[in-house]
Design a protein around this motif. Structure first.
Motif, PDB file in Angstrom:
ATOM      1  N   GLU A  51     -18.607  42.215 -46.181  1.00 48.27           N
ATOM      2  CA  GLU A  51     -17.367  43.209 -46.667  1.00 48.27           C
ATOM      3  C   GLU A  51     -17.084  44.084 -45.843  1.00 48.27           C
ATOM      4  O   GLU A  51     -15.912  44.135 -45.626  1.00 48.27           O
ATOM      5  CB  GLU A  51     -17.555  43.613 -48.152  1.00 48.27           C
ATOM      6  CG  GLU A  51     -17.649  42.575 -49.305  1.00 48.27           C
ATOM      7  CD  GLU A  51     -16.344  41.631 -49.242  1.00 48.27           C
ATOM      8  OE1 GLU A  51     -15.029  42.218 -49.080  1.00 48.27           O
ATOM      9  OE2 GLU A  51     -16.697  40.405 -49.428  1.00 48.27           O
ATOM     10  N   ARG A 110     -13.404  41.488 -38.023  1.00 52.80           N
ATOM     11  CA  ARG A 110     -12.905  40.710 -39.064  1.00 52.80           C
ATOM     12  C   ARG A 110     -12.861  39.183 -38.533  1.00 52.80           C
ATOM     13  O   ARG A 110     -13.159  38.282 -39.231  1.00 52.80           O
ATOM     14  CB  ARG A 110     -11.633  41.312 -39.611  1.00 52.80           C
ATOM     15  CG  ARG A 110     -11.137  40.553 -40.663  1.00 52.80           C
ATOM     16  CD  ARG A 110      -9.595  40.783 -41.126  1.00 52.80           C
ATOM     17  NE  ARG A 110      -9.605  42.496 -41.344  1.00 52.80           N
ATOM     18  CZ  ARG A 110      -8.865  43.298 -40.770  1.00 52.80           C
ATOM     19  NH1 ARG A 110      -8.261  42.834 -39.659  1.00 52.80           N
ATOM     20  NH2 ARG A 110      -8.863  44.434 -40.975  1.00 52.80           N
ATOM     21  N   SER A 115     -17.535  44.413 -42.576  1.00 52.10           N
ATOM     22  CA  SER A 115     -17.290  43.511 -41.264  1.00 52.10           C
ATOM     23  C   SER A 115     -15.708  43.267 -41.582  1.00 52.10           C
ATOM     24  O   SER A 115     -14.947  43.382 -40.630  1.00 52.10           O
ATOM     25  CB  SER A 115     -18.162  42.539 -41.068  1.00 52.10           C
ATOM     26  OG  SER A 115     -19.315  43.029 -40.821  1.00 52.10           O
ATOM     27  N   LEU A 116     -15.485  42.687 -42.652  1.00 52.82           N
ATOM     28  CA  LEU A 116     -14.147  42.411 -42.924  1.00 52.82           C
ATOM     29  C   LEU A 116     -12.966  43.536 -42.889  1.00 52.82           C
ATOM     30  O   LEU A 116     -11.997  43.310 -42.624  1.00 52.82           O
ATOM     31  CB  LEU A 116     -13.937  41.607 -44.184  1.00 52.82           C
ATOM     32  CG  LEU A 116     -14.674  40.302 -44.335  1.00 52.82           C
ATOM     33  CD1 LEU A 116     -14.732  39.808 -45.964  1.00 52.82           C
ATOM     34  CD2 LEU A 116     -14.057  39.173 -43.224  1.00 52.82           C
ATOM     35  N   GLN A 117     -13.395  44.746 -43.048  1.00 49.58           N
ATOM     36  CA  GLN A 117     -12.834  45.819 -43.221  1.00 49.58           C
ATOM     37  C   GLN A 117     -12.476  46.678 -41.759  1.00 49.58           C
ATOM     38  O   GLN A 117     -11.678  47.294 -41.419  1.00 49.58           O
ATOM     39  CB  GLN A 117     -13.302  47.043 -44.401  1.00 49.58           C
ATOM     40  CG  GLN A 117     -13.227  46.477 -45.618  1.00 49.58           C
ATOM     41  CD  GLN A 117     -14.065  47.549 -46.416  1.00 49.58           C
ATOM     42  OE1 GLN A 117     -14.207  48.661 -45.974  1.00 49.58           O
ATOM     43  NE2 GLN A 117     -14.443  46.942 -47.592  1.00 49.58           N
ATOM     44  N   GLU A 155     -14.810  36.070 -40.022  1.00 47.50           N
ATOM     45  CA  GLU A 155     -14.115  35.060 -41.088  1.00 47.50           C
ATOM     46  C   GLU A 155     -14.693  33.374 -40.338  1.00 47.50           C
ATOM     47  O   GLU A 155     -14.550  32.781 -41.565  1.00 47.50           O
ATOM     48  CB  GLU A 155     -12.721  35.242 -40.727  1.00 47.50           C
ATOM     49  CG  GLU A 155     -12.300  36.570 -41.705  1.00 47.50           C
ATOM     50  CD  GLU A 155     -10.810  36.739 -41.398  1.00 47.50           C
ATOM     51  OE1 GLU A 155     -10.113  37.414 -42.372  1.00 47.50           O
ATOM     52  OE2 GLU A 155     -10.115  36.391 -40.401  1.00 47.50           O
ATOM     53  N   LYS A 193     -16.814  32.780 -50.316  1.00 46.09           N
ATOM     54  CA  LYS A 193     -17.147  34.122 -50.510  1.00 46.09           C
ATOM     55  C   LYS A 193     -18.751  34.045 -50.707  1.00 46.09           C
ATOM     56  O   LYS A 193     -19.079  34.176 -51.683  1.00 46.09           O
ATOM     57  CB  LYS A 193     -16.491  34.817 -51.372  1.00 46.09           C
ATOM     58  CG  LYS A 193     -14.937  35.047 -51.204  1.00 46.09           C
ATOM     59  CD  LYS A 193     -14.390  35.991 -52.238  1.00 46.09           C
ATOM     60  CE  LYS A 193     -12.853  36.075 -51.891  1.00 46.09           C
ATOM     61  NZ  LYS A 193     -12.083  37.031 -52.835  1.00 46.09           N
TER      62      LYS A 193
END
Length: 1000
Positions: free
Chosen positions: A321, A330, A323-325, A334, A340
């Motif tokens: 999470e 990101r 890393s996605l921010q 992905e 998820k």
């Protein structure tokens, strides 16, 4: 002119305490001697939770300096603490001692034998630098720790580092062949294989005594030394029992150097280290296994290792999470995800046969199907995507530490290692333990060897220390239950030192004390580590002690977004959306730096250009953040951000914003510098040069009318020199060349257009008054694509301005006023869906950055969404099928692209590559470079000219000189184009000019 090196060496001379030790060190050493409060403060912390101010700091220039420093410290009866990259997570490199930093100059490769696969290096050499040097020979040093871009071989030796691929290559102790060291009494010894030590030598006598101690406590060694690969606590005494030797050498020979490995600098000071090298695998493949539950990931690791992988690394849901921010991570993470997942395992296979590795990857998918998880593996056979994902994993610690608020993941039971068959049950019980204390743990790292880096989220300003103690005691019981090792990778230091006796028992612990006494009878080498250590929760040594608090000040930006508290179990803000105290928020933003030292990297990216040319901790993002933290907590006097320590620490910061993107915790030093420059300007006033820089948008219209006169000044060398001297400008630079006023005569595009086919071209001061051809080209390209082009000026009014020149000169109020004026003018366009398109990265991107912290609210957020760089807009329009642009081939077959630092910081360089790729037949090469060094007015300033050119010479200017005559040079930044011209004599152009040339 005083050189950069001389300036660095002489800093703080007026305030340095005149002590016998400092005076003698300065008199006899050629390296740096730092005893001022700010320098000592910067070396008072590492990547741990501790802070202990050293006696002083020595940075030896060569081996003679190193020997002299040890002699002088011994004469003064002052302890010595060796330090490399300062990335230790347990407090190994902090202490009340003379810190000796080997990372700046003691970084040479001394000897290399490709056939024997050995290399001898100095302790300050960085691992990635060594492996880059070895790569042409098809060799590498395989102890590939996550901090490989900044950690030193000496530090790795001291900690017995391990790395992601230890299941295949072993730990540091398995790959060290010898250590040349200096003992506490000044003796220079050469530790190697015991059987090769000369009879009667100091080394041989020490080996005999060590073996005698090991033989005496053999039953206790057998009973208490953990039977796992990842055991790095205490001293490696189990290797020297002549009755039952377990040496790490493949030939079964005991090596006295292995006693120094993992000794944390407590037994000797390394001068040279001999390493065993391995062949570089020709082929690697990566399988990313997605798991619906964390427990399954832990349980299946024992089955995956049967396939013979070189690495099995965990990334848990928290790291996913976070890393996605992160805009840099990101797109990488992905690609690795299926839905998820709660956790993923990175499974690598490597070797010389590509078909064999691909077959292993297929076996991995088959195995997961047999275990009930078909279709759970993402195959990554390509090197580029593997490298990108490994970089995310290597940044795991910093990613975890990017949580905002007082609660942070805390390292103290981080490296407990248990046998793989117990891993799932151990992690499950530990998770339950965390929940009992109202928190959760962040998990990542080495599932292949049962070592998982787990950090419970604690608030060390409140009740964190008490919870830390209770969790540690209960976690240690679990480790003992599963016959694991309490210290499995990052060493003992302070946070695990007291657990050495618990792990090995009183008899072996007393043997360790004998070893320390044997090598260092006066306890001068890094005292308080491994034996006679302080308690892990001794608050006297905390970086944030009980009385720690930010001093009262009023920041100019709104920092309330950093002043949040989060529920450690849900991640929710509590209370949500309150914003709150912006003063505390500034301190929290500064404290996002966890000292891991990622900013010390040299291999790629932008961060940190000033460190790259100085290798000085003061001129490093980490060093600056430490300086600011000390200032904001009142530990460096009462002047706050206006003080001299802050000014000197930020002196070479070029506000590149590389740290904003590349620092995984998002430390934005450029914005801190604005706070500091503003505070300084308000307290000390502005210089004539500051006013000249800040007011450029206001006087530019008049200067453009006098462009001929200004050009004539340059033709009179004496007059030009006098003007530059009066303004503090570098004589080597030409005065800024003003030429015309694009906005004065451009006019808007004639004809009507729908709302979806109109755009506002934001023409900044530089592209209006200095390089109007760029604005003219951009307008023509947009019109060719069918857009109605509005401009950022009303008749009779001054053109809009982002205010950046005011920000850079410390005139915050004027900058904010300019931003407000710009916002007011642009909002009607934004509200009807018109994109705001800019040419100069630093100006346009202010709307997506600084504008959001002025306190403008929703309007600023709306503008940030509508603001695009020229090439970003073109890519977006083409993706929406709204860019009917026909392009033809150019005369030049190649284009070399240099990205502006802010383009890189906002991931806005790829659109430039994309639009250049639309030109038929054009080959594009992006120069891998850090900051060009001009950085607005920085490169013009007399005192910064040398540093500016050194930055340019790191990679940019050499690449341009080697480009060949058929390459077009492309650079969107005004400063970049000027630096390229000044440094190489070649002309670079904005991408808008390139597209204009290519219009069919």
């Amino acid at each position: 002119m005083t050189s950069l090196t001389e300036k660095t060496q002489s800093r703080d001379a007026k305030v340095k305490p005149v002590t016998t030790l400092a005076a003698r060190l300065e008199r006899e050493l050629q390296g740096e001697v730092l005893f001022d409060q700010a320098s000592r403060g910067r070396y008072a912390t590492d990547a741990s939770i501790y802070q202990i101010t050293p006696v002083g700091v020595v940075i030896p220039r060569h081996q003679r300096d190193l020997a002299l420093a040890l002699d002088i410290a011994r004469d003064a009866r002052v302890p010595v603490l060796p330090r490399g990259g300062g990335t230790s997570q347990c407090g190994q490199t902090v202490g009340e001692a003379l810190v000796i930093d080997t990372s700046r100059w003691l970084d040479q490769i001394i000897d290399f034998d490709a056939e024997a696969r050995t290399v001898v290096v100095e302790p300050g050499l960085v691992l990635d630098h060594l492996n880059a040097w070895l790569k042409p020979y098809g060799l590498w040093y395989p102890v590939d720790v996550s901090t490989s871009a900044q950690c030193t071989i000496g530090g790795m030796t001291g900690n017995n580092s391990c790395g992601s691929r230890s299941i295949h290559y072993g730990n540091m102790v398995h790959n060290v062949l010898g250590v040349e060291a200096t003992l506490a009494d000044g003796s220079e010894v050469n530790f190697g294989f015991v059987e090769e030590l000369a009879a009667g030598s100091r080394e041989h006598r020490l080996a005999e005594q060590v073996q005698a101690i090991a033989a005496r406590v053999d039953p206790e060694i057998r009973a208490h030394f953990p039977k796992v690969l990842r055991r790095v606590g205490g001293y490696n005494l189990d290797l020297f029992n002549c009755q039952n030797p377990k040496p790490y050498d493949p030939d079964g020979r005991a090596n006295l150097a292995h006693l120094l490995v993992g000794s944390e600098g407590t037994l000797g000071m390394s001068r040279r280290i001999k390493l065993r090298l391995s062949p570089l695998p020709e082929h690697k493949v990566l399988g990313v296994v997605n798991f619906p539950t964390f427990y399954q990931a832990m349980d299946f690791a024992q089955h995956i290792v049967t396939l013979g992988p070189t690495a099995v690394e965990l990334v848990d849901h928290t790291m996913i999470e976070l890393s996605l921010q992160n805009p840099a991570f990101r797109p990488v993470i992905e690609k690795a995800l299926i839905g998820k997942p709660e956790a993923v395992l990175l499974v690598e296979f490597a070797g010389q046969d590509q078909d064999a590795q691909l077959a292993a990857l297929r076996q991995l998918s088959e195995l997961m199907g047999e275990l009930g998880l078909p279709g759970s593996v993402v195959d990554m056979p390509e090197a580029a995507e593997q490298k990108a994902l490994w970089n995310v994993r290597k940044a795991g610690l910093n990613i975890m530490m990017s949580m905002k608020g007082d609660g942070k993941p805390v390292s103290f039971i981080e490296d407990c290692a248990v046998p793989l068959e117990h891993l799932a049950e151990y992690t499950d019980k530990l998770t339950q333990l965390f929940r009992h204390y109202g928190t959760e743990g962040t998990w990542y790292a080495h599932a292949s060897v049962g070592t998982l880096h787990v950090r419970p989220i604690l608030d060390m300003r409140r009740d964190g220390a008490e919870k830390m103690r209770e969790i540690a005691e209960k976690a240690s019981a679990l480790v003992r239950e599963y016959k694991g090792a309490y210290s499995g990778e990052h060493g003992d230091g302070i946070c695990r030192g007291e657990w050495v006796a618990w792990q090995f028992g009183p008899t072996v612990n007393e043997a360790f004390r004998e070893i320390k006494q044997l090598f260092d009878p006066d306890n001068r080498l890094n005292p308080g580590k491994i034996v006679d250590t302080p308690k892990m929760d001794d608050k006297r040594y905390f970086r944030f002690p009980e009385k720690y608090q930010a001093i009262p000040l009023t920041p100019v930006f709104d920092w309330s977004a950093w002043n949040v508290e989060r529920d450690p179990l849900t991640g929710e803000q509590t209370p949500p959306g309150t914003g709150g105290d912006t003063t505390h928020g500034l301190a929290m933003a500064v404290e996002m730096c966890n000292n891991n030292g990622h900013c010390r990297k040299f291999d790629a990216g932008t961060m940190c250009p000033s460190y790259r040319v100085t290798k000085d901790e003061q001129h490093l993002t980490r060093g600056r953040a430490n300086t600011l933290r000390l200032v904001l907590s009142g530990q460096l006097g009462d002047q706050g951000l206006a003080g001299d320590d802050v000014k000197e620490a930020l002196d070479l910061c070029v506000s590149c914003k590389g740290c904003r993107r590349e620092c995984p915790t998002g430390v934005d030093m450029a914005k801190f510098k604005i706070e500091a420059r503003t505070a300084r300007a308000r307290a000390k006033g502005l210089s004539l040069r500051d006013r000249m820089v800040g007011e450029m948008p206001r006087y530019a219209p008049y200067a453009s009318r006098l462009s001929g006169l200004m050009a004539a000044v340059e033709r009179v060398p004496l007059l030009a020199r006098q003007i530059k001297q009066a303004l503090g400008l570098a004589e080597q630079r030409a005065l800024p060349a003003f030429a015309g006023n694009f906005l004065a005569g451009a006019g808007e595009t004639a004809g009507a257009a729908t709302a979806s086919r109109e755009v506002l071209l934001f023409v900044d001061t530089f592209n209006n008054y200095m390089e109007g051809d760029n604005a003219r080209a951009a307008k023509r390209v947009l019109e060719a694509a069918g857009y109605r082009v509005h401009l950022n000026v009303k008749k009779g009014e001054r053109p809009l301005c982002c205010g950046r020149t005011y920000l850079s000169s410390g005139q915050f109020d004027k900058a904010k006023a300019e931003a407000q004026r710009t916002l007011d003018h642009l909002m009607p366009f934004v509200e009807r869906g018109v994109a705001i398109v800019g040419l100069e990265p630093s100006c346009l991107l202010s709307m997506r950055d600084e504008f959001l912290q002025y306190g403008f609210g929703e309007q600023a957020r709306a503008l940030s969404v509508a603001a695009f760089l020229f090439e970003e807009f073109l890519v977006k329009a083409r993706e929406a099928d709204q860019l009917p642009l026909s392009l033809k081939a150019l005369e030049q077959p190649r284009a070399m692209l240099h990205g502006h630092c802010h383009q890189k910081a906002f991931d806005a360089l790829r659109p430039v590559e994309t639009v250049l790729g639309w030109i038929p037949g054009l080959e594009i090469e992006t120069i891998e470079s850090s900051c060009c060094g001009m950085a607005g007015s920085f490169g013009y300033e007399k005192e910064h000219y040398e540093a500016s050119m050194k930055m340019a010479e790191l990679s940019l200017l050499p690449a341009i000189r080697d480009r060949g005559e058929d390459a077009l040079l492309v650079a969107d930044g005004t400063s970049c184009r000027h630096q390229i011209h000044d440094g190489s004599g070649h002309t670079a152009v904005h991408v808008a000019r390139v597209l204009e040339q290519a219009l069919a």
